[in-house]
Design a protein around this motif. Structure first.
Motif, short mmCIF file in Angstrom:
data_model
loop_
_atom_site.label_atom_id
_atom_site.label_comp_id
_atom_site.label_asym_id
_atom_site.label_seq_id
_atom_site.Cartn_x
_atom_site.Cartn_y
_atom_site.Cartn_z
N LEU A 223 -45.77 30.35 -38.84
CA LEU A 223 -45.28 31.48 -38.07
C LEU A 223 -46.43 32.37 -37.59
CD1 LEU A 223 -42.91 33.24 -37.02
CD2 LEU A 223 -42.95 34.42 -39.24
N ALA A 224 -47.46 32.55 -38.42
CA ALA A 224 -48.58 33.42 -38.05
C ALA A 224 -49.31 32.88 -36.83
CB ALA A 224 -49.54 33.56 -39.22
N PHE A 225 -49.55 31.57 -36.81
CA PHE A 225 -50.28 30.96 -35.69
C PHE A 225 -49.43 30.99 -34.42
CE2 PHE A 225 -51.39 27.12 -33.20
CZ PHE A 225 -52.69 27.46 -32.87
N SER A 226 -48.17 30.58 -34.53
CA SER A 226 -47.31 30.52 -33.35
C SER A 226 -47.05 31.92 -32.79
CB SER A 226 -45.99 29.83 -33.68
OG SER A 226 -45.34 30.48 -34.74
N LEU A 227 -46.91 32.91 -33.69
CA LEU A 227 -46.69 34.28 -33.24
C LEU A 227 -47.92 34.82 -32.50
CD1 LEU A 227 -44.90 36.78 -33.14
CD2 LEU A 227 -45.79 37.43 -35.39
N ALA A 228 -49.11 34.48 -33.00
CA ALA A 228 -50.34 34.92 -32.33
C ALA A 228 -50.42 34.38 -30.92
CB ALA A 228 -51.56 34.48 -33.14
N ILE A 229 -50.15 33.08 -30.75
CA ILE A 229 -50.23 32.45 -29.43
C ILE A 229 -49.13 32.99 -28.51
CG2 ILE A 229 -50.14 30.26 -28.18
CD1 ILE A 229 -52.63 30.66 -29.94
N ALA A 230 -47.91 33.12 -29.06
CA ALA A 230 -46.79 33.60 -28.24
C ALA A 230 -47.01 35.05 -27.78
CB ALA A 230 -45.48 33.50 -29.03
N THR A 231 -47.46 35.89 -28.70
CA THR A 231 -47.71 37.29 -28.36
C THR A 231 -48.78 37.41 -27.28
OG1 THR A 231 -47.11 38.03 -30.58
CG2 THR A 231 -48.43 39.53 -29.26
N TYR A 232 -49.86 36.69 -27.47
CA TYR A 232 -50.95 36.74 -26.49
C TYR A 232 -50.48 36.26 -25.12
CZ TYR A 232 -55.42 35.84 -24.22
OH TYR A 232 -56.46 35.84 -23.33
N SER A 233 -49.82 35.12 -25.10
CA SER A 233 -49.39 34.52 -23.83
C SER A 233 -48.38 35.40 -23.09
CB SER A 233 -48.77 33.14 -24.09
OG SER A 233 -49.68 32.31 -24.78
N LEU A 234 -47.36 35.86 -23.81
CA LEU A 234 -46.32 36.67 -23.16
C LEU A 234 -46.89 38.00 -22.65
CD1 LEU A 234 -43.35 36.02 -25.61
CD2 LEU A 234 -43.54 35.23 -23.24
N THR A 235 -47.79 38.59 -23.44
CA THR A 235 -48.38 39.86 -23.01
C THR A 235 -49.22 39.69 -21.76
OG1 THR A 235 -48.44 40.59 -25.32
CG2 THR A 235 -49.76 41.83 -23.75
#
Length: 395
Positions: A223-235
């Motif tokens: 979850l930590a890795f996927s959340l980091a990538i998702a947050t960065y990309s969406l932002t």
């Protein structure tokens, strides 16, 4: 890499230095690797640097179990508000007067050297087991260096944009300063902060309601890795600064009472191992690039400037910023000295030339930035175990 942190503690040398030596050895053995070349691999350098900084910012935020109260952030904000601008202004004038750069290139150099690195500086930052309740955590160098790196990696982007836009504009004449301030500085920072809080809040709520309504829960560190990538990309997609958002998201997650502390530890452990894996790749490739002759032909003046930026300029700016704080002299000096420069700087530089789709002037900037990062790895890598081998006293 699984054993290097322990080896590093034994021999009192930071492990990035061992990775440098590994890269030197692989290049000397002529291992068939395509070593990065800024003239043709800007996008590859940018992508690898980008993903490791994103991962590292998630790691950094998950280390900070401290509230958002303003008083808790007084010292790191001093570094952001005083030391960072002072460093940028100083490097700008160094670029103009000592390196003979144009104003746009000097601005870009100052911008890319602004952030302290959350990746290479991990050994001088908070550890996940940081639970010292007998000392005011606001004043610990580890907390200050961790939070500074997390914040300024996002705040360096507006100034990198400024340098790139000035290059595109061929100087400062007729430059649209208001548009840069309102859009690249103000709007994108605000979006980054808001998006970071929202992503953290959404995940916290999702964890709660999936468990309560459907009996679905996870203890997966992924979850930590996927959340980091998702947050960065969406932002980034909604016109915000993704680096800033990732750090805010990780802080929100770490400081939520709705997430079990054991799960927080697992999230941190997983993302920390991903960070170290990516660090191996980056430093080995960085070392091979140096061995390929990238830094050949340097003048003694350029070398002196690079060393001076690491051991004189940043410490001086940091000490000015920390004047008047209730910290011991040793703590103030330690925080000021360990303004590690690294992967973030090379990301921003490669991003600028990808954005411009032009390599004019890139050789000069890549040479000086690579040299500063190399000096930082060596100088801070040798000195960090000495400063952080035991908790700093107030004497």
């Amino acid at each position: 890499m699984a054993w290097l942190p322990s080896i590093s503690k034994k021999v009192k040398i930071s492990y990035p230095i061992f990775l440098l030596l590994m890269g030197f050895g692989l290049y000397w053995l002529e291992i068939p690797i395509t070593w990065p070349d800024h003239n043709s691999h800007n996008s590859e350098i940018m992508l690898l640097s980008e993903i490791i900084v994103v991962v590292s910012l998630m790691t950094a935020g998950l280390k900070i179990d401290i509230s958002y109260a303003r008083k808790n952030w007084k010292v790191p904000f001093r570094l952001i508000a005083i030391a960072m601008p002072l460093t940028m202004i100083s490097i700008f004038f160094i670029g103009i007067n000592l390196l003979s750069l144009s104003i746009p290139l000097a601005v870009l150099l100052a911008a890319v050297m602004a952030p302290t690195d959350p990746v290479l500086a991990s050994e001088v930052q908070l550890k996940e087991t940081y639970l010292d309740k007998d000392k005011d955590r606001r004043n610990l160098p580890e907390f200050t260096l961790t939070s500074e790196a997390g914040i300024n990696d996002g705040l360096a982007f507006p100034f990198t944009y400024l340098g790139a836009l000035l290059i595109k504009n061929n100087g400062i004449e007729n430059f649209d300063w208001l548009n840069w301030f309102l859009d690249k500085f103000l709007l994108k920072i605000v979006i980054g902060i808001v998006a970071g809080f929202l992503m953290g809040w959404i995940i916290i709520k999702l964890q709660k309601y999936l468990k309560e309504l459907f009996g679905i829960k996870t203890w997966d560190g992924l979850l930590a890795f996927s959340l980091a990538i998702a947050t960065y990309s969406l932002t980034e997609l909604i016109h915000g600064y993704g680096f800033l958002a990732v750090f805010i998201t990780s802080l929100t997650l770490r400081n939520s009472y709705r997430i079990d502390n054991q799960y927080k530890k697992k999230l941190h452990s997983f993302i920390d191992e991903i960070e170290r894996l990516l660090l191996v790749l980056w430093v080995v490739l960085f070392a091979g690039t140096i061995m390929s002759g990238f830094l050949s032909g340097l003048s003694w003046q350029t070398i002196a400037i690079a060393i001076g930026i690491v051991i004189i300029l940043r410490p001086l700016c940091g000490l000015i910023a920390l004047t008047g704080t209730r910290m011991s002299r040793k703590e103030r000096f330690t925080i000021s000295f360990f303004g590690v420069r690294g992967i973030g700087s090379l990301f921003y530089l490669s991003w600028a030339f990808v954005y411009l789709n032009d390599t004019s002037g890139s050789n000069e900037l890549y040479t000086i930035v690579t040299l500063i990062v190399f000096c930082s790895i060596i100088i801070h890598g040798i000195s960090a175990p000495f400063f952080f081998r035991k908790k700093l006293s107030d004497n």
